[in-house]
Design a protein around this motif. Structure first.
Motif: not given
Length: 664
Positions: A310-316, A397-404, A447-456
């Motif tokens: 679900m993480l990979q499919i939704t990106g949420e 990996k995300g769009a446009n060469g992003a590292l997640v 490249f874009p680097l995406q960092l998860r910020i938890p809901a908490w």
């Protein structure tokens, strides 16, 4: 003209595939991930503990059914040992690639090579399996995960060829839990570009059957129940596995209503079945949310696996939040910290973990004991998948060469951007500290680097080379789009806060970020030797040596009654096993002497005995006037415990003040 038409059709087919295969993120190869710190320690403990030794300990793991080579296709065999072995092989090969362990990789490769060599003349992998009703092809869904991991990390083309040949010739039907094979169909489409694999998902999930047969099929289609508002009463492991199936169907069709169906399935778990350690209750069937409810270790692994999809499919980011909570609490709380034994069923409150101490009895009363091997041994195989699933989902990996960066934990990754390679390393003792440092140790690339910020993480900050970045929001992925170079440093501060909240009308829990906190119980831990079906293996009996029957003197409205305490340096190698724990939370509590263990009657060869068990919470009515002295008790991260209490009875006590409680 004919050639132009063919090329045109091929282009359209590719375009359709790109439109329907809608994953926001994709996996990074395991060989490009280098776990360090406590994550590496846990994987090494796996290799030296259960993962590396189950094939010597007991059946079915001592017999390599998948890898035994050519077999008589006319003979039928039960599906159960094939499922259990496949769980182990999948966890073993992922652990092997993450540790670069030739021994683990070669052992699984031997089974894969044997399965391919033993295929039917038409290429169907595995023998005819019967005796399981609708489980004839369920073991394949699990075994093909190991084959997919092997191909993704080795590029061994014979694996892909064998899987294609299998699905071209296998005429078995797929229902119930077997529909999880949709993940293999999506994978085959990604590797080959062939639309037929996406069509196979629709043919499998929308069968053209006669009315009588269709009714039978629909009764087994658990995903239809995701949309029903009432609680589900079916098999927990089947539910966990099927959570991702509608989302995979969304990938095959582009129809967002299927994705919504999976999301509704998760919402139902949260509402009716979720326990505070991050995994739904399931004593075989999905259960309730009390301090007496448990979940199987199979549920923990399979819940993580569906969240991973679900993480990979939704990106949420919420699915990554779910994975962290499940891994740090339920998963680590179901194993010994040496990874030499595990529970079949674990619980947020467990004071006794012995031969006859299980709070909910399904097959027998030993399910909560820590053992090398349980019967049936499904959880003994599946426990090996939990940590590799988490580590393998850290970087995507995300769009446009992003590292997640989806999940936090120490280690590094090699990221390819065009012709350039860059190595990014996380230095942290997360989740014991929510200050995380990333350093570029090799290479340079934009490249874009995406960092998860938890809901908490309500007040999180991100700095690049000391400069604060704006726009950081909880529950999202924060993106840095830069030309990164060796020496760059990225600092993430998530700023977790301790808080307590009601889990139900009579229960309080204490949390800190993604961590559930529990009262650790001093334990009499006795190593025992067990025998079953000709196998001899090790286990532990555990009983309490310290008080556990505490009532919290708070009602969750005054968060100042919680005090976070940090003691000394956090052990980066294995903070979960560190004694005393470097992170704790103090809370006001009182021992309730009237609250004692319960007993169940046990009849054995030597007559009748009574075995102690963890009791339910006492009724609230007793708290009208609570006697006893208020004291500070220290709670520690749930994943560091074996015996514990984490769902507490409570009473509002307005005589307790933070100033008085924490006065030195």
């Amino acid at each position: 003209m004919k050639k132009a038409l063919i090329l045109s059709l091929l282009f359209l087919s590719t375009l359709v595939s790109a439109q329907t295969n809608a994953s926001k993120f994709s996996a990074v190869r395991l060989v490009d991930i280098q776990p360090e710190g406590w994550l590496k320690t846990m994987l090494l403990n796996q290799e030296n503990g259960l993962t590396g030794n189950l094939q010597k300990i007991g059946t079915p793991f001592t017999h390599d059914s998948w890898g035994e080579g050519p077999v008589d296709k006319t003979s039928s065999r039960n599906w159960v040992p094939f499922e259990q072995e496949a769980y182990l092989l999948d966890g073993m090969i992922r652990c092997g690639y993450l540790l670069k362990s030739d021994d683990l990789i070669k052992r699984v490769q031997k089974s894969i090579d044997g399965a391919i060599a033993g295929a039917s003349p038409e290429g169907v992998i595995g023998p005819l399996i019967t005796g399981g009703g609708n489980r004839d092809r369920w073991p394949h869904a699990v075994f093909f995960r190991a084959m997919m991991a092997a191909y993704d990390n080795s590029g061994d083309k014979k694996i892909l060829d064998a899987m294609e040949k299998h699905f071209a010739n296998d005429k078995a039907s797929w229902t119930d839990r077997e529909t999880s094979i949709a993940e293999t169909m999506v994978w085959l489409h990604e590797k080959t570009g062939k639309q037929l694999y996406l069509d196979m998902i629709e043919n499998m999930l929308s069968p053209k059957l006669e009315p009588k047969e269709l009714v039978k099929f629909q009764k087994k289609d658990i995903t239809a129940d995701f949309l029903v508002p009432q609680r589900h009463v079916g098999h927990g492991v089947t539910y966990m596995e099927c959570l991702k199936v509608p989302a995979l169907r969304y990938q095959a069709t582009g129809d967002a209503t299927y994705l919504e169906q999976s999301k509704k399935g998760f919402e139902k778990l949260d509402k009716y079945h979720m326990l505070p350690d991050g995994v739904p209750s399931s004593e075989e069937g999905l259960s309730e949310q009390t301090s007496q409810n448990t979940h199987e270790t199979c549920d923990v692994a399979d819940y993580l696996w569906s969240c991973h999809y679900m993480l990979q499919i939704t990106g949420e980011s919420s699915y990554a939040d779910r994975m962290e909570r499940a891994l740090f609490n339920a998963a680590l709380g179901s194993i010994t910290k040496e990874f030499d034994a595990h529970q079949y069923s674990s619980c947020p409150n467990q004071v006794y973990c012995n031969e006859n101490s299980s709070q909910v009895i399904t097959y027998d009363s030993s399910r909560m004991a820590y053992r090398q091997l349980h019967r049936p041994p499904c959880c003994s195989g599946n426990v090996n998948r939990m940590i590799p699933i988490y580590v393998g989902s850290q970087w995507l990996k995300g769009a446009n060469g992003a590292l997640v960066k989806a999940l936090y934990g120490p280690g590094s990754v090699v990221h390819q951007v065009g012709d350039s390679k860059i190595t990014l390393k996380e230095e942290s003792v997360y989740p014991y500290s929510d200050s995380i440092l990333f350093a570029v140790t090799e290479g340079a690339a934009e490249f874009p680097l995406q960092l998860r910020i938890p809901a908490w993480a309500e007040n999180a900050t991100v700095k690049l080379n000391g400069t604060n970045k704006a726009g950081v929001k909880s529950g999202t992925f924060f993106e840095l789009n830069e030309k990164f170079k060796k020496g760059d440093r990225i600092e993430v501060s998530l700023n977790a806060k301790a808080h307590c909240k009601k889990w139900s009308d009579d229960t309080l829990i204490v949390e800190y970020g993604s961590l559930l906190f529990a009262l650790p119980i001093e334990t009499l831990k006795e190593k025992v030797t067990l025998t079953s079906r000709g196998d001899t293996y090790m286990g532990y009996n555990m009983s309490p040596l310290s008080a556990w029957n505490y009532v919290l003197r708070m009602d969750g409205t005054d968060q100042s009654l919680l005090r976070v305490v940090r003691t000394g340096e956090i052990d980066p190698v294995n903070p979960w096993a560190q004694q005393p724990q470097a992170l704790s939370i103090q809370v006001p509590a009182t021992v309730l002497k009237e609250w004692t263990e319960t007993y169940q009657k046990v009849t054995g060869k030597e007559g009748v005995a009574y075995a102690p068990m963890t009791p339910p919470l006492p009724p609230l009515g007793i708290f009208i006037r609570l006697p006893g002295k208020t004291e500070k008790i220290s709670l520690v991260p749930y994943g560091s415990t074996e015996l514990r209490m984490s769902m507490f009875p409570f009473v509002a006590d307005f005589k307790v003040s933070a100033q008085g409680l924490f006065a030195e």
